[in-house]
Design a protein around this motif. Structure first.
Motif, PDB file in Angstrom:
ATOM      1  N   GLY A  72       0.818  -1.196   0.000  1.00  0.00           N
ATOM      2  CA  GLY A  72       0.000   0.000   0.000  1.00  0.00           C
ATOM      3  C   GLY A  72       0.856   1.251   0.000  1.00  0.00           C
ATOM      4  O   GLY A  72       2.021   1.241  -0.398  1.00  0.00           O
ATOM      5  N   GLU A  73       0.280   2.324   0.483  1.00  0.00           N
ATOM      6  CA  GLU A  73       0.905   3.643   0.429  1.00  0.00           C
ATOM      7  C   GLU A  73       0.959   4.270   1.813  1.00  0.00           C
ATOM      8  O   GLU A  73      -0.045   4.287   2.527  1.00  0.00           O
ATOM      9  CB  GLU A  73       0.084   4.535  -0.517  1.00  0.00           C
ATOM     10  CG  GLU A  73       0.599   5.943  -0.658  1.00  0.00           C
ATOM     11  CD  GLU A  73      -0.275   6.780  -1.582  1.00  0.00           C
ATOM     12  OE1 GLU A  73       0.129   7.905  -1.902  1.00  0.00           O
ATOM     13  OE2 GLU A  73      -1.360   6.305  -1.967  1.00  0.00           O
TER      14      GLU A  73
ATOM     15  N   ASP B 293      -5.466   0.628  -1.944  1.00  0.00           N
ATOM     16  CA  ASP B 293      -6.577   0.775  -2.876  1.00  0.00           C
ATOM     17  C   ASP B 293      -7.434  -0.485  -2.915  1.00  0.00           C
ATOM     18  O   ASP B 293      -6.921  -1.610  -2.811  1.00  0.00           O
ATOM     19  CB  ASP B 293      -6.051   1.027  -4.301  1.00  0.00           C
ATOM     20  CG  ASP B 293      -5.469   2.411  -4.466  1.00  0.00           C
ATOM     21  OD1 ASP B 293      -6.236   3.379  -4.423  1.00  0.00           O
ATOM     22  OD2 ASP B 293      -4.239   2.517  -4.638  1.00  0.00           O
TER      23      ASP B 293
ATOM     24  N   GLU C 106      -9.343  -3.343  -4.820  1.00  0.00           N
ATOM     25  CA  GLU C 106      -8.955  -4.011  -6.059  1.00  0.00           C
ATOM     26  C   GLU C 106     -10.045  -3.994  -7.117  1.00  0.00           C
ATOM     27  O   GLU C 106      -9.756  -4.015  -8.311  1.00  0.00           O
ATOM     28  CB  GLU C 106      -8.554  -5.469  -5.771  1.00  0.00           C
ATOM     29  CG  GLU C 106      -7.275  -5.589  -4.958  1.00  0.00           C
ATOM     30  CD  GLU C 106      -6.814  -7.025  -4.798  1.00  0.00           C
ATOM     31  OE1 GLU C 106      -7.421  -7.925  -5.428  1.00  0.00           O
ATOM     32  OE2 GLU C 106      -5.846  -7.263  -4.046  1.00  0.00           O
TER      33      GLU C 106
ATOM     34  N   ASN D  50     -12.539   2.925  -4.951  1.00  0.00           N
ATOM     35  CA  ASN D  50     -12.322   3.457  -3.600  1.00  0.00           C
ATOM     36  C   ASN D  50     -13.526   4.242  -3.082  1.00  0.00           C
ATOM     37  O   ASN D  50     -13.374   5.167  -2.282  1.00  0.00           O
ATOM     38  CB  ASN D  50     -11.061   4.325  -3.556  1.00  0.00           C
ATOM     39  CG  ASN D  50      -9.803   3.537  -3.814  1.00  0.00           C
ATOM     40  OD1 ASN D  50      -9.757   2.334  -3.563  1.00  0.00           O
ATOM     41  ND2 ASN D  50      -8.783   4.193  -4.332  1.00  0.00           N
TER      42      ASN D  50
ATOM     43  N   VAL E 158     -14.449   2.911   1.907  1.00  0.00           N
ATOM     44  CA  VAL E 158     -13.173   2.976   2.644  1.00  0.00           C
ATOM     45  C   VAL E 158     -13.414   2.532   4.077  1.00  0.00           C
ATOM     46  O   VAL E 158     -14.372   2.973   4.726  1.00  0.00           O
ATOM     47  CB  VAL E 158     -12.586   4.398   2.628  1.00  0.00           C
ATOM     48  CG1 VAL E 158     -11.332   4.467   3.509  1.00  0.00           C
ATOM     49  CG2 VAL E 158     -12.253   4.837   1.205  1.00  0.00           C
TER      50      VAL E 158
ATOM     51  N   PRO F 122      -9.256  -4.836   1.081  1.00  0.00           N
ATOM     52  CA  PRO F 122      -9.275  -4.277  -0.267  1.00  0.00           C
ATOM     53  C   PRO F 122      -9.582  -5.296  -1.373  1.00  0.00           C
ATOM     54  O   PRO F 122      -9.977  -4.911  -2.474  1.00  0.00           O
ATOM     55  CB  PRO F 122      -7.862  -3.693  -0.427  1.00  0.00           C
ATOM     56  CG  PRO F 122      -7.457  -3.334   0.967  1.00  0.00           C
ATOM     57  CD  PRO F 122      -8.021  -4.456   1.801  1.00  0.00           C
TER      58      PRO F 122
ATOM     59  N   ALA G 236     -11.384  -0.177   0.181  1.00  0.00           N
ATOM     60  CA  ALA G 236     -10.059   0.403   0.373  1.00  0.00           C
ATOM     61  C   ALA G 236      -9.816   0.525   1.878  1.00  0.00           C
ATOM     62  O   ALA G 236     -10.759   0.738   2.646  1.00  0.00           O
ATOM     63  CB  ALA G 236      -9.975   1.775  -0.283  1.00  0.00           C
TER      64      ALA G 236
ATOM     65  N   ILE H 109     -10.826  11.701  -0.965  1.00  0.00           N
ATOM     66  CA  ILE H 109     -10.438  10.843  -2.087  1.00  0.00           C
ATOM     67  C   ILE H 109     -11.638  10.175  -2.756  1.00  0.00           C
ATOM     68  O   ILE H 109     -11.470   9.327  -3.623  1.00  0.00           O
ATOM     69  CB  ILE H 109      -9.422   9.764  -1.639  1.00  0.00           C
ATOM     70  CG1 ILE H 109     -10.045   8.794  -0.621  1.00  0.00           C
ATOM     71  CG2 ILE H 109      -8.159  10.416  -1.088  1.00  0.00           C
ATOM     72  CD1 ILE H 109      -9.121   7.628  -0.266  1.00  0.00           C
TER      73      ILE H 109
END
Length: 259
Positions: free
Chosen positions: A38-39, A57, A59, A63, A66, A91, A96, A135
């Protein structure tokens, strides 16, 4: 690992008793040295507090759903096995994930030392909700574990705005007069779909209060309690089953409430 910095302002005031920023930074440094799952992003509260979150994210969707994940006391947003499993498996099932760092106390602090940090955690939860909306999230759920579940319950009993469901894992009912951990009152006041999951050999203030939580949630038509047999508070034996219970419940609950 990609590092994106996101700033989310909030107007909530929080407890003057701060956590341990040095421990949080040590966790953040260790997490960012590991291979990317992830981030890593940095969120910020309205009071200027900066904290790490890990975003993965969805898949099979854009998104629009969440889930905000809150770890247990003395933990972090990539804690193994349960938090990592939640944030990486959900996810795959259209959610997400945004796992956030909650405030910490010093190493070796007692569980009750975390109770006054509920206000600081509330500001971080708000920052996470704001980021999810930014987002493009249309539906936001929360999954809290241990003290993280108690902190989420405190928030949602007072302000459930923008949250559609709450899964509480090992939700404790502390024997404490502190306002931030009046769990039974919180459960009674939460009108969201609420999944109350605990382990057969969980903490005593989880297992011994299971019936009291059921009574507290009896007016909520979308309250459900599940016991995971053959495991304890760490869920090292059955954590894949637990995570399956969570994403299956989310899918069913969201579908039923959309009809």
């Amino acid at each position: 690992m990609r590092l994106a910095i996101a700033f989310c302002g909030v107007c909530l005031a929080f407890s003057a008793l701060a956590g341990d920023p040095a421990r949080e930074q040590a966790y953040a440094d260790a997490i960012q040295q590991q291979p990317a799952i992830g981030e890593a992003i940095w969120l910020q509260t309205g009071e200027g507090g900066r904290f790490l979150a890990l975003f993965v994210d969805a898949e099979k969707s854009a998104n629009e759903q969440v889930v905000i994940i809150l770890h247990d006391a003395d933990g972090h947003p990539d804690q193994q096995p349960l938090i990592r499993e939640l944030r990486t498996v959900l996810p795959r099932h259209r959610w997400a994930s945004l796992a956030i760092q909650l405030p910490l106390r010093e190493a070796g602090a007692a569980l009750e030392d975390y109770y006054p940090l509920v206000g600081e955690a509330d500001a971080r939860i708000q920052a996470a909700i704001d980021h999810a909306i930014k987002i493009g999230a249309k539906q936001i759920a929360m999954v809290g574990y241990g003290i993280g579940a108690a902190m989420a319950a405190a928030r949602l009993s007072r302000n459930p705005a923008n949250v559609v469901a709450f899964a509480a894992i090992s939700l404790p009912v502390p024997d404490s007069s502190q306002a931030g951990v009046q769990t039974l009152s919180f459960v009674k006041n939460i009108n969201l779909p609420l999944l109350d999951v605990y382990a057969e050999a969980d903490w005593p203030d989880v297992t011994e209060t299971a019936a009291k939580r059921r009574v507290a949630g009896k007016e909520n038509p979308v309250y459900r309690q599940i016991r995971i047999d053959g495991d304890d508070h760490a869920y090292r034996q059955n954590y894949p089953l637990l995570v399956k219970r969570v994403y299956s419940w989310l899918a069913t609950t969201i579908m039923e409430n959309q009809q």
